[in-house]
Design a protein around this motif. Structure first.
Motif, short mmCIF file in Angstrom:
data_model
loop_
_atom_site.label_atom_id
_atom_site.label_comp_id
_atom_site.label_asym_id
_atom_site.label_seq_id
_atom_site.Cartn_x
_atom_site.Cartn_y
_atom_site.Cartn_z
N HIS A 258 0.79 -1.24 0.00
CA HIS A 258 0.00 0.00 0.00
C HIS A 258 0.82 1.29 0.00
O HIS A 258 0.37 2.30 0.55
N LEU A 259 2.02 1.28 -0.61
CA LEU A 259 2.81 2.52 -0.59
C LEU A 259 2.16 3.63 -1.41
O LEU A 259 2.52 4.80 -1.28
N ASP A 260 1.20 3.28 -2.26
CA ASP A 260 0.49 4.34 -3.00
C ASP A 260 -0.58 5.01 -2.15
O ASP A 260 -1.19 5.99 -2.59
N LYS A 261 -0.82 4.47 -0.95
CA LYS A 261 -1.79 5.13 -0.06
C LYS A 261 -1.00 6.12 0.78
O LYS A 261 -0.29 5.75 1.71
N LYS A 470 2.47 11.94 5.52
CA LYS A 470 2.46 10.60 6.10
C LYS A 470 2.37 9.53 5.02
O LYS A 470 1.69 9.72 4.01
N THR A 471 3.03 8.40 5.27
CA THR A 471 2.94 7.24 4.40
C THR A 471 1.97 6.27 5.05
O THR A 471 2.23 5.79 6.16
N LEU A 472 0.85 6.01 4.39
CA LEU A 472 -0.16 5.15 5.04
C LEU A 472 0.19 3.67 4.89
O LEU A 472 -0.18 2.85 5.73
N GLY A 473 0.89 3.32 3.81
CA GLY A 473 1.29 1.92 3.63
C GLY A 473 2.63 1.66 4.29
O GLY A 473 3.25 2.57 4.85
N GLY A 474 3.09 0.41 4.23
CA GLY A 474 4.39 0.10 4.84
C GLY A 474 4.65 -1.38 4.93
O GLY A 474 4.06 -2.18 4.20
N GLY A 505 0.33 -3.42 10.36
CA GLY A 505 -0.31 -4.22 9.32
C GLY A 505 0.04 -3.81 7.90
O GLY A 505 -0.52 -4.35 6.95
N GLY A 506 0.93 -2.83 7.74
CA GLY A 506 1.28 -2.38 6.38
C GLY A 506 0.24 -1.46 5.79
O GLY A 506 0.12 -1.32 4.57
N GLY A 507 -0.57 -0.80 6.68
CA GLY A 507 -1.53 0.19 6.14
C GLY A 507 -2.85 0.22 6.88
O GLY A 507 -3.91 0.10 6.26
N MET A 508 -2.80 0.46 8.20
CA MET A 508 -4.04 0.36 9.00
C MET A 508 -5.07 1.45 8.65
O MET A 508 -6.21 1.38 9.10
N HIS A 509 -4.64 2.49 7.88
CA HIS A 509 -5.59 3.53 7.54
C HIS A 509 -6.34 3.27 6.25
O HIS A 509 -7.22 4.06 5.89
#
Ligand SMILES: Cc1cc2nc3c(=O)[nH]c(=O)nc-3n(C[C@H](O)[C@H](O)[C@H](O)COP(=O)(O)OP(=O)(O)OC[C@H]3O[C@@H](n4cnc5c(N)ncnc54)[C@H](O)[C@@H]3O)c2cc1C
Length: 542
Positions: A258-261, A470-474, A505-509
């Motif tokens: 989800h790095l595009d989020k 902020k980076t939402l993914g990860g 979780g790599g993108g909880m938002h």
């Protein structure tokens, strides 16, 4: 080559890394933190942050008569997150955060010595889909600076610090080391001396923040439906938030998702005293300003206005041919409403100066407005619309703004106000009325103020760029903060927390945040990882 050994190695001394270290000392573990930055910046982005934190059903909310529940908050969260069907870990972390943030973050921070401001802010209310049904943005008294300083001091003065804690600054970690049994440590370079180092540990925690400081990477992962990335993206993130450890995790078969989020902001301006390339500040956009495109046309049909849906603002600006915008206002509006997110721009609050804070709230932050008017390259000031249009064109070195266009944008809006509240038919005015119903906003929102008002001149135009934050993914993690591979299996000995893990979780938002969820996500994941490594459980399953 310098070599070190410890129970746990933490890469990154932001709020997530500090929280993890503090809790690991509580559990009797030996810890080393390596951070690329200088010691003065220990605390990472949290130190610069505003310090708003999302909590549910707190004493402050109850005192204001708010009957908030985790069920409602999770429903709101999912409304903006728009999780995909296969977002198992992001959704699990979102639920974990919502149901545990008050008991495991708010209460814990209070024990650490953090105080919260009595009035809760109401941000991200939602525009076309529900956002925060209630105010949930709890301001740390002293801003994010206080948050990070209190935790930093508690870490350094911990009874076990002298024997169990080592800190290394200007130490850049380059590699994760692995043997047949799993991850065994890291290696890197001391950037001050040029001497390489390596450290071995039973557990390695990645707490290196997001990728927002790497504008090239932000462009690379730019969310496709927003079209081409803007020509100028300002940097509102950490200068070492470069994504190098995300990449290194992938080298070891860890999953990054989800790095595009992303969670960029729409109202970025150049920092008058930059400390990094393209360094930007994120304005809290005045609600009574008119938000215009690069030609001076009002963006619509739904006028842009803050406090409802940050993602919508970014989306609308990115739909324009030139992806920057203008806010036009006057000095009176600026004095009442102008603000900038972050500790450095909220001096009275940062210094816990109650009288200064009351003065700024009631009379407006004149000092900040005057400073920006004289030092920030993105502000122009004029006494007439014609002069303003000229100056806007000079600033952009174009003829994009036609005086007539600007005159009608301002004139139409002002005429609506002249008709009186009974006949208002403008969605910005409707939302100003709505915002002013809440006491947290009333004091900082003008009561239907015209732009071209002779008694409120000069006119001000602010050129605003998209700002990366902020980076939402990860890095994908399970509820124990263990880093997962493609098959969902934990990589033995490797953990990720905070923004590096997409706050869990790599993108909880999912694709959007209710705001204030970032600092809280760092503290919660920092605590959880320490419990996991110590063989304990902070949060019960389910
Ligand atoms: C102005 C501003 C206002 C904000 N306001 C809010 C707010 O009100 N509410 C909210 O919830 N959030 C807010 N945030 C966001 C929040 O501050 C961050 O999301 C959070 O602090 C991230 O913490 P972290 O520990 O995960 O990472 P960071 O703070 O980014 O720390 C990461 C650390 O890792 C180090 N590092 C990186 N790479 C390496 C490497 N290879 N080797 C060694 N060290 C490395 C860096 O030097 C850094 O110290 C704001 C942010 C800013 C900038």
């Amino acid at each position: 080559m310098e070599t070190y050994a410890s129970d746990v190695v933490i890469i990154g001394g932001g709020i997530a890394g500090i929280t993890a270290a503090l809790e690991l000392l509580n559990q009797g573990k030996k810890v080393i933190i390596f951070d690329r930055d200088v010691e003065e910046n220990f605390g990472g982005l949290a130190k610069e942050s505003f310090g708003g934190m999302f909590f549910v059903d707190t004493p402050q909310q109850r005192k204001a008569g708010i009957k908030d529940t985790p069920e409602l908050a999770f429903k709101d969260w999912c409304s903006v997150a728009k999780f995909a069907a296969n977002d198992r870990w992001p959704k699990a972390w979102a639920k974990t955060y919502v149901y545990n943030c008050t008991a495991k973050v708010y209460d814990w921070l209070k024990v650490q010595g953090i105080k919260f401001f009595p009035v809760v802010h109401w941000v991200e209310r939602g525009l076309f889909t529900p956002g925060n049904s209630y105010p949930r943005f709890h301001m740390v008294w002293g801003t994010g600076f206080e948050l990070s300083e209190v935790l930093r001091k508690n870490l350094l003065s911990h009874p076990k610090a002298s024997t169990h804690l080592q800190l290394f600054f200007q130490h850049k970690v380059n590699k994760i080391i692995e043997d047949g049994n799993g991850i065994t440590g890291i290696s890197g370079i001391d950037e001050a001396s040029g001497i390489p180092f390596a450290a071995s540990a039973e557990a390695t925690i990645i707490a290196t923040g997001g990728i927002g400081g790497n504008i090239e990477l932000v462009r690379h992962h730019w969310y496709k439906p927003w079209g081409e990335p803007p020509q100028v993206i300002l940097n509102g993130a950490h200068k070492y938030g470069l994504g190098d450890m995300h990449h290194e995790v992938e080298n070891h078969r860890g999953l990054v998702t989800h790095l595009d989020k992303m969670w960029p902001y729409a109202a970025g301006v150049h920092h008058p005293e930059p400390t990094r390339e393209l360094h930007g500040l994120s304005l809290v956009p005045p609600k009574s300003a008119l938000w215009l495109n690069y030609k001076g046309e009002r963006i619509g049909p739904m006028p842009l206005m803050t406090a409802y849906d940050t993602r919508y603002l970014v989306e609308q600006i990115c739909k324009q041919e030139k992806k920057y915008s203008w806010q036009v206002l006057n000095l009176k509006i600026a004095y009442k409403e102008f603000a900038i997110s972050g500790s450095e721009s909220n001096e009275a609050m940062k210094n816990k100066d109650i009288l200064g804070f009351i003065k700024d709230t009631l009379l407006g932050n004149k000092k900040l407005v005057d400073k920006m008017l004289t030092t920030c390259e993105d502000f122009v000031v004029a006494d007439t619309i014609e002069e303003l249009a000229d100056k806007m064109n000079v600033l952009t070195d174009t003829q994009d703004i036609e005086v007539g266009t600007l005159e009608s944008a301002i004139g139409d809006y002002d005429a609506n106000i002249d008709r009186g509240p009974k006949y208002f038919n403008d969605d910005q005015l409707r939302r100003i009325a709505h915002a002013r119903n809440y006491r947290g906003d009333k004091v900082r929102t003008s009561k239907f103020r015209k732009i071209n008002d002779k008694k409120a001149l000069p006119l001000i135009a602010i050129r605003e760029f998209i700002l990366s934050r902020k980076t939402l993914g990860g890095i994908q993690t399970n509820l124990k903060c263990e880093v997962l591979n493609n098959e969902g299996t934990p990589l033995s000995g490797l953990y990720a927390v905070g923004e590096a893990a997409g706050f869990g979780g790599g993108g909880m938002h999912g694709q959007g945040s209710l705001e204030g969820t970032f600092l809280g996500g760092c503290v919660l994941t920092g605590r959880v990882v320490a419990y996991t490594i110590s063989g304990k459980q902070l949060i019960s399953d389910g």
